[in-house]
Motif scaffolding. Structure first.
Motif: not given
Length: 320
Positions: A255-269
């Protein structure tokens, strides 16, 4: 003749080269060949920081192999593309099995047999690994050996956990090549959800979509996907979300496939999966891979390092 310039002619294609890299490094079959396998300036990014230089990466691999003995990695999927005449970028997903027979990374040995998912993205040039992003389902490992994530975070801090290092490579992937549009589609979908457009999940997920989430959690359908993504976002409501890399593929009999690499940057608020808000600064490295079908996204695999997040919270609040 090698498949790319600078790669040993014994590797007939990228798959053979990458499988050898997995066997020699991740399974620990040839740690004596670090100098040949790794570039002098290699960086390995993980959920709790980065390792720089072959000797440091080798020591970390040896410590992991001592704690989780006899690892066996079975490839579930691999996407790759050439970046130029002598380099390639690959995204892989593995099913890993090992035994917790050694002391160290996870405390005293439990003897437990563990199974978990591992995701890796690797940049290789002239036959050597230059940069990688590696995530293991640490939450699943801890659950199987009976170790609390916060306790594990304290063990890491006591052992001198690495700091984050800015990546040298960033790119959109093969967005203009065959199948590249699927990487762009997954990137857009997750970005919309993390921006608050939760309705996108019901619009674009197959009603029976299979979900494979951190901690070896398994879910089904857009409502359970919504619970996962909202739970993560709620813990870090003001953090900046960014997709760092996307890759897509269309290949015969798949099947068509995809992958992404992501980042979440900030504070635990925020109040969410990591308890009451602490205000601690956090940087979460994550990876999502997906398969698509006629009714939309039909399988999703997402990983981030939960003990690594706890480690940042404890360090940021000084409570360890």
């Amino acid at each position: 003749m090698s498949f790319l310039a600078g790669f040993d002619p014994c590797w007939q294609d990228a798959g053979a080269y990458l499988s050898a890299l997995t066997r020699d490094l991740d399974e620990g079959r040839r740690l004596d060949r670090l100098e040949a396998l790794l570039a002098p300036e290699v960086i390995s990014h993980g959920g709790s920081g980065a390792l720089v230089e072959p000797e440091v990466l080798g020591a970390d691999l040896a410590a992991r192999l001592a704690a989780l003995t006899g690892p066996r990695l079975r490839l579930e999927d691999r996407l790759w593309h050439a970046l130029g005449a002598n380099s390639l970028y690959a995204a892989e997903r593995f099913h890993v099995s090992a035994r917790h027979d050694g002391a160290g990374l996870y405390g005293p040995p439990s003897g437990a047999r563990v199974q978990f998912t591992q995701m890796a993205e690797r940049l290789c040039a002239s036959g050597r690994l230059r940069e990688q992003w590696l995530l293991r389902d640490e939450a699943a490992i801890l659950r199987q050996i009976g170790l609390d994530p916060v306790e594990c975070a304290r063990l890491r801090l006591a052992g001198g956990a690495p700091e984050s290092v800015a990546p040298r490579y960033s790119g959109a992937g093969n967005g203009d090549g065959p199948g590249g549009s699927w990487g762009a589609a997954l990137s857009e979908l997750v970005t919309r959800v993390m921006s608050g457009e939760v309705a996108a999940l019901a619009e674009q997920y197959d009603p029976a979509a299979e979900l494979f989430l951190p901690g070896a959690e398994v879910g089904c359908g857009p409502r359970e996907a919504e619970a996962f993504w909202i739970g993560l976002r709620a813990a870090f409501p003001s953090a900046h979300f960014e997709v760092e890399h996307a890759l897509g593929a269309e290949t015969p009999l798949a099947p068509p496939r995809a992958c992404i690499r992501w980042r979440l940057t900030g504070r635990h608020d925020g109040q969410g999966v990591f308890g009451a808000p602490s205000g601690a600064p956090v940087e979460i490295l994550g990876m999502t891979q997906a398969e698509f079908g006629p009714e939309g996204l039909r399988r999703e695999w997402t990983l981030y390092d939960a003990p690594g997040v706890w480690q940042q919270i404890l360090r940021g609040t000084g409570s360890y």
